[in-house]
Design a protein around this motif. Structure first.
Motif, PDB file in Angstrom:
ATOM      1  N   THR A 202       6.440  21.868  31.815  1.00  0.00           N
ATOM      2  CA  THR A 202       7.394  21.082  32.579  1.00  0.00           C
ATOM      3  C   THR A 202       7.128  19.600  32.367  1.00  0.00           C
ATOM      4  OG1 THR A 202       8.304  20.618  34.777  1.00  0.00           O
ATOM      5  CG2 THR A 202       5.969  21.188  34.695  1.00  0.00           C
ATOM      6  N   VAL A 221      10.892  23.636  31.595  1.00  0.00           N
ATOM      7  CA  VAL A 221      11.613  23.342  32.834  1.00  0.00           C
ATOM      8  C   VAL A 221      11.589  21.845  33.084  1.00  0.00           C
ATOM      9  CG1 VAL A 221      11.773  23.826  35.303  1.00  0.00           C
ATOM     10  CG2 VAL A 221      10.759  25.530  33.778  1.00  0.00           C
ATOM     11  N   SER A 222      12.740  21.265  33.320  1.00  0.00           N
ATOM     12  CA  SER A 222      12.818  19.842  33.644  1.00  0.00           C
ATOM     13  C   SER A 222      12.142  19.566  34.987  1.00  0.00           C
ATOM     14  CB  SER A 222      14.283  19.407  33.721  1.00  0.00           C
ATOM     15  OG  SER A 222      14.365  18.141  34.339  1.00  0.00           O
ATOM     16  N   GLY A 226      14.706  20.642  37.750  1.00  0.00           N
ATOM     17  CA  GLY A 226      14.348  22.059  37.728  1.00  0.00           C
ATOM     18  C   GLY A 226      13.249  22.342  38.729  1.00  0.00           C
ATOM     19  N   ALA A 231      10.047  28.796  38.312  1.00  0.00           N
ATOM     20  CA  ALA A 231      10.256  29.365  36.970  1.00  0.00           C
ATOM     21  C   ALA A 231       9.004  30.085  36.482  1.00  0.00           C
ATOM     22  CB  ALA A 231      10.665  28.262  35.998  1.00  0.00           C
TER      23      ALA A 231
END
Ligand SMILES: [Zn+2]
Length: 373
Positions: A202, A221-222, A226, A231
């Protein structure tokens, strides 16, 4: 020869200085490529980071100083009497920690624990110069197949290798990496070739998410829009990651996350999992110790800091082999190449503000024949 001389914080000048002459057991190296870490750049700019007080005192006491520049590679120019195992023209780098060779630690084979060590570029002139003088014992020969840019970027890779090593990733384990800077993207690559069953990353920067995917991350994942913790939980069947590499923590003045990403690491790791702290946190940083206790997390600190960050030779050798064999891609991380010592201030500007410049690896400076100058 020409070298960078620090007159005051923020006042770095390129000046003519005496050519180094190798004494017995010493080597003079023509610097081909050098890079400064974010911390080194912040120190030169006068930020209150590690070493600020010591440098400030020396500037006041001794006047202008030749400082910094331990991440470099170059070619052997001249050998002092008695140096064996090196030839003029060899591609080399150097370990930055120079042990005294005489104390109890040194005599017992623990030379990287030497209390009387010198650090290249700190206690003695570093590689922000056309040439560099070092004792032969810290010179490391590099494979000719390595580019000079890759050679100068080997020290961060060596540190990443040590971080990966302390994590002891077992086959199939899940690895989550927080942060998409050079250490994060190296952690992804090492996890990929080092047994991990799942690799997640991330970061805030969408370009680095894409690069992480190309370098082998299964889940990206941002950190802006996000939920990386969710996640990672989903990708691990609700368990959490076996290992979390925290690479984004550190001084917010340098664009780092403070301790927010350490909190996130504790949320992301499974019960009984390991967190590897790659970021350099302030001495009394806040930490979620209660949550770590409750989840019986193992908190691992890889060799780091200006003293123990120093790779031993075999780590550098291994790092070089990983690059030459194509198992680790450094070239994709090297985003900015400048030419000549006069470009050092520009390299510093780029490196301290990687977010604006889009830099991943520190900006590199090519010297001598390599710069075309
Ligand atoms: Zn010693």
């Amino acid at each position: 020869m020409r070298a960078c001389v620090l007159h005051d914080f923020g006042d770095l000048r390129v000046e003519e200085v005496p050519d180094p002459v190798p004494g017995p057991g010493e080597v003079v190296i023509d610097v081909a490529c050098v890079q400064l870490s974010v911390t080194e750049c912040a120190l030169l700019a006068g930020e209150d980071v590690y070493g600020h007080a010591a440098v400030s005192e020396r500037l006041d006491r001794d006047g202008p100083q030749r400082l910094l520049g331990h991440e470099f590679c170059g070619r052997v120019r001249e050998l002092g009497a008695g140096v064996e195992g090196l030839e003029v023209g060899d591609l080399v780098t150097s370990i930055e920690l120079i042990p005294c060779g005489r104390c109890t630690a040194c005599r017992n084979g623990f030379r990287f624990e030497c209390p009387s060590y010198e650090v290249l570029g700190f206690h003695r002139p570093g590689a922000l110069a056309e040439r560099l003088l070092v004792p032969a014992e810290v010179v490391v020969r590099l494979p000719d197949a390595l580019s000079i840019q890759e050679g100068a970027a080997l020290q961060p890779l060596s540190a990443a290798v040590m971080a990966h090593t302390v994590a002891q990733v077992r086959p199939g384990e899940s690895v989550a990496v927080i942060g998409g800077g050079v250490m994060g993207l190296l952690a992804v690559q090492l996890a990929r070739i080092g047994n991990a069953g799942l690799v997640a990353l991330t970061t805030r920067d969408p370009r680095k998410l894409e690069l992480a995917r190309e370098l082998g991350a299964d889940v990206v994942v941002s950190a802006v829009d996000g939920d990386a913790t969710a996640a990672v939980a989903e990708a691990t069947g609700g368990l959490g990651a076996d290992v979390v590499f925290e690479t984004a923590g550190g001084a917010t003045s340098l664009g780092l996350s403070g301790t927010a990403t350490l909190d996130q690491a504790v949320e992301m790791v499974r019960r009984g999992g390991r967190i590897v702290e790659v970021g350099v946190l302030p001495a009394r940083a806040e930490a979620p110790l209660g949550a770590m206790r409750e989840k019986y997390v193992t908190f691992l600190n890889p060799p780091s800091g200006i003293r123990r960050h120093t790779p031993v030779e075999h780590t550098l050798d291994w790092a070089a082999r990983l690059v030459v064999d194509g198992r680790v891609d450094l070239t994709s991380l090297i985003t900015h190449e400048l030419e000549g010592l006069d470009a050092v201030p520009e390299a510093i500007r780029i490196t301290v503000d990687k977010a604006s410049s889009g830099a991943i690896n520190p900006a590199q400076i090519l010297l001598g024949a390599a710069s075309g100058a």
